[in-house]
Design an enzyme around this catalytic site. Sequence first.
Site, PDB file in Angstrom:
ATOM      1  N   SER A 274       0.835  -1.190   0.000  1.00  0.00           N
ATOM      2  CA  SER A 274       0.000   0.000   0.000  1.00  0.00           C
ATOM      3  C   SER A 274       0.877   1.250   0.000  1.00  0.00           C
ATOM      4  O   SER A 274       2.089   1.176   0.148  1.00  0.00           O
ATOM      5  CB  SER A 274      -0.881   0.006   1.251  1.00  0.00           C
ATOM      6  OG  SER A 274      -0.086   0.265   2.392  1.00  0.00           O
ATOM      7  N   LYS A 275       0.215   2.369  -0.143  1.00  0.00           N
ATOM      8  CA  LYS A 275       0.924   3.635  -0.170  1.00  0.00           C
ATOM      9  C   LYS A 275       1.721   3.853   1.125  1.00  0.00           C
ATOM     10  O   LYS A 275       2.826   4.356   1.111  1.00  0.00           O
ATOM     11  CB  LYS A 275      -0.068   4.770  -0.381  1.00  0.00           C
ATOM     12  CG  LYS A 275       0.592   6.128  -0.482  1.00  0.00           C
ATOM     13  CD  LYS A 275      -0.409   7.252  -0.506  1.00  0.00           C
ATOM     14  CE  LYS A 275       0.271   8.600  -0.335  1.00  0.00           C
ATOM     15  NZ  LYS A 275       1.082   8.675   0.897  1.00  0.00           N
ATOM     16  N   ARG A 276       1.106   3.464   2.232  1.00  0.00           N
ATOM     17  CA  ARG A 276       1.759   3.625   3.539  1.00  0.00           C
ATOM     18  C   ARG A 276       3.114   2.931   3.612  1.00  0.00           C
ATOM     19  O   ARG A 276       4.050   3.424   4.217  1.00  0.00           O
ATOM     20  CB  ARG A 276       0.865   3.068   4.649  1.00  0.00           C
ATOM     21  CG  ARG A 276      -0.241   3.985   5.073  1.00  0.00           C
ATOM     22  CD  ARG A 276      -0.831   3.525   6.404  1.00  0.00           C
ATOM     23  NE  ARG A 276       0.035   3.849   7.538  1.00  0.00           N
ATOM     24  CZ  ARG A 276       0.108   5.053   8.091  1.00  0.00           C
ATOM     25  NH1 ARG A 276      -0.590   6.041   7.599  1.00  0.00           N
ATOM     26  NH2 ARG A 276       0.896   5.272   9.119  1.00  0.00           N
ATOM     27  N   GLY A 278       5.150   2.474   1.251  1.00  0.00           N
ATOM     28  CA  GLY A 278       6.114   3.287   0.532  1.00  0.00           C
ATOM     29  C   GLY A 278       6.616   4.429   1.400  1.00  0.00           C
ATOM     30  O   GLY A 278       7.809   4.687   1.476  1.00  0.00           O
ATOM     31  N   ASP A 279       5.685   5.099   2.078  1.00  0.00           N
ATOM     32  CA  ASP A 279       6.072   6.204   2.948  1.00  0.00           C
ATOM     33  C   ASP A 279       7.014   5.712   4.038  1.00  0.00           C
ATOM     34  O   ASP A 279       8.024   6.334   4.341  1.00  0.00           O
ATOM     35  CB  ASP A 279       4.824   6.815   3.611  1.00  0.00           C
ATOM     36  CG  ASP A 279       3.881   7.410   2.573  1.00  0.00           C
ATOM     37  OD1 ASP A 279       4.357   7.664   1.451  1.00  0.00           O
ATOM     38  OD2 ASP A 279       2.691   7.599   2.872  1.00  0.00           O
TER      39      ASP A 279
END
Length: 516
Positions: A274-276, A278-279
């Site tokens: 998920s995007k998280r 990546g962060d």
Amino acid sequence: MQKIDQQNMTAQKVRVRFAPSPTGPLHIGGVRTALFNYLFAKKHGGDFILRIEDTDSTRFVEGAEEYINESLEWLGLTVDEGVKQGGEFGPYRQSERREIYKKYADQLVETGWAYYAFDTPEELDKLRTDAEAEKKTFAYDMHSRLQLKNSLALSDDEVKQRIEAGEPWVIRFKMPEDTIVETKDLVRGEVKFNTNTLDDKVLYKSADKLPTYHLANIVDDHLMEISHVIRGEEWLPSVPLHIMLYRALNWEETMPQFAHLPLILKPTGKGKLSKRDGDKGGFPVFPLDWEMEDGIAPGYRESGYFPEAVNNLLALLGWNPGTEQELFDIDELISLFSIERVNKSGARFDPEKAKWFNQQHLMRKPVEELALMFSDDLNERGIAEDIAVIEKVTGMVRERVNFVHELWDQSFFFFEAPVEYDEKVVKKRWKGDVPAFMAELAPELEKVNEWVADDIKACISSKIEEKGLGFGLVMNAFRLALVGGGFGPDLMEIAEVIGKEETIARIKKACETIGS
RNA sequence: GGUCCCUUCGUCUAGUGGUUAGGACGCAAGGUUUUCAUCCUUGAAACAGGAGUUCGAUUCUCCUAGGGACUGCCA
């Protein structure tokens, strides 16, 4: 029990589609789906079609469609037919195909494969929460449909009345009972479902005059003569519905073959990427930067990845050619790709290996090309250097970096004098007789006539011999003076590139600065 | 909960009814180098568990466990 087998396709032209929804930036998993579709199409001399599935009017996101186009272009996944490219099977945006779907939805009702339902979303919500309270699950299916507000339970008159009164309705698929649906998935093999466990999905809604995914998908795949449906594993549970729809529409003979790709999972922990993640892990999960109110989600392009590297690393997530080769360009991927070699299990994304792929592709690129990119970087830093010099420098330091944007940190000293000296290195290397020697070296270097690496080295070597010092000892101090730290390529080469004046100036400056 | 899918080193994976279970990333050690990086060599590291079939199972079957997806008038 009835048995329905997925029909074998007669030899026909390979036509595959990538069918994203414009609801936000394309996820890296979606990109891989696009890539596999593209590879499969090109491998078989077929067409790669881009269809925009914007049947959810409430989730439309401005700019998402353009983002999809730009992403595919950046990766070199050339679209043969689509909104931008046109084609004989258009329109390629589902919101522009409303009348087409309506016709088939009506047909399904007429033939008894579907029915009108008037239950409001609120009513259904309540049924779901009520069921949940009793630890049960509500399903709009063979068991419940006769107790609900639909044309199966209501009289013809009432149905007619409600529709004419303008009451909102949906059309639901009437899932048949006691039917085993079998599919021969190209990556998973035989998979069976019993229709008794399936519910009556909404196919069409009067509110926005649009179909849901399932109907639109089947109608478009049929009309666009899609031969193979290659999509993510999350679609596997809806395969029986889709097969039943082909049957209901009498299109079984030309039904495409299915291939469900494994998911891309988080680097660690549970669940899909998920995007998280990546962060948290400092790596992109989107192909391109995507701007949001609360900042930008980083993309592979802007993070410095080459499209070749992204294609390469994505291709190897869930597929391999069966040899030990790991580095491929897109043409190799096309010729080697085979859907049968796609794995069944989900693959964890490894950000470290992603970097390695980029480094490998960086090393495969011609120095001239890298130098051109580095030149842009230098320009932005206000440095205008001769391209020949940039090429030389790039050639010297490129094996030390994973990305073009790291070139600067490894080579800034070619373009400007170091402003500070690494303290650890100073402590370790700038001591004993060395500072004094360095001070004496400067005037000696003045005498070098032809400022080339070999002659510089000869000059320094003879001076070292004269003083009886260790070569390594001196070189480390020399490096400190020129670079400001304990890293970098061959010193003589550095000296040659920055020139005689600059070399001597840096030695003098080091003697003054570090000494005090 | 229900349906379906999956399970080889930490990760990506190869592979076979009998192999020293192979490669890559990462990690560790050594070497090369004027430094760092590269590069080279070496090392640690896996067949989820249990039954069954078999002379023999990592490989075939079943069960268990674990993981995943789906279960919307979203795709």
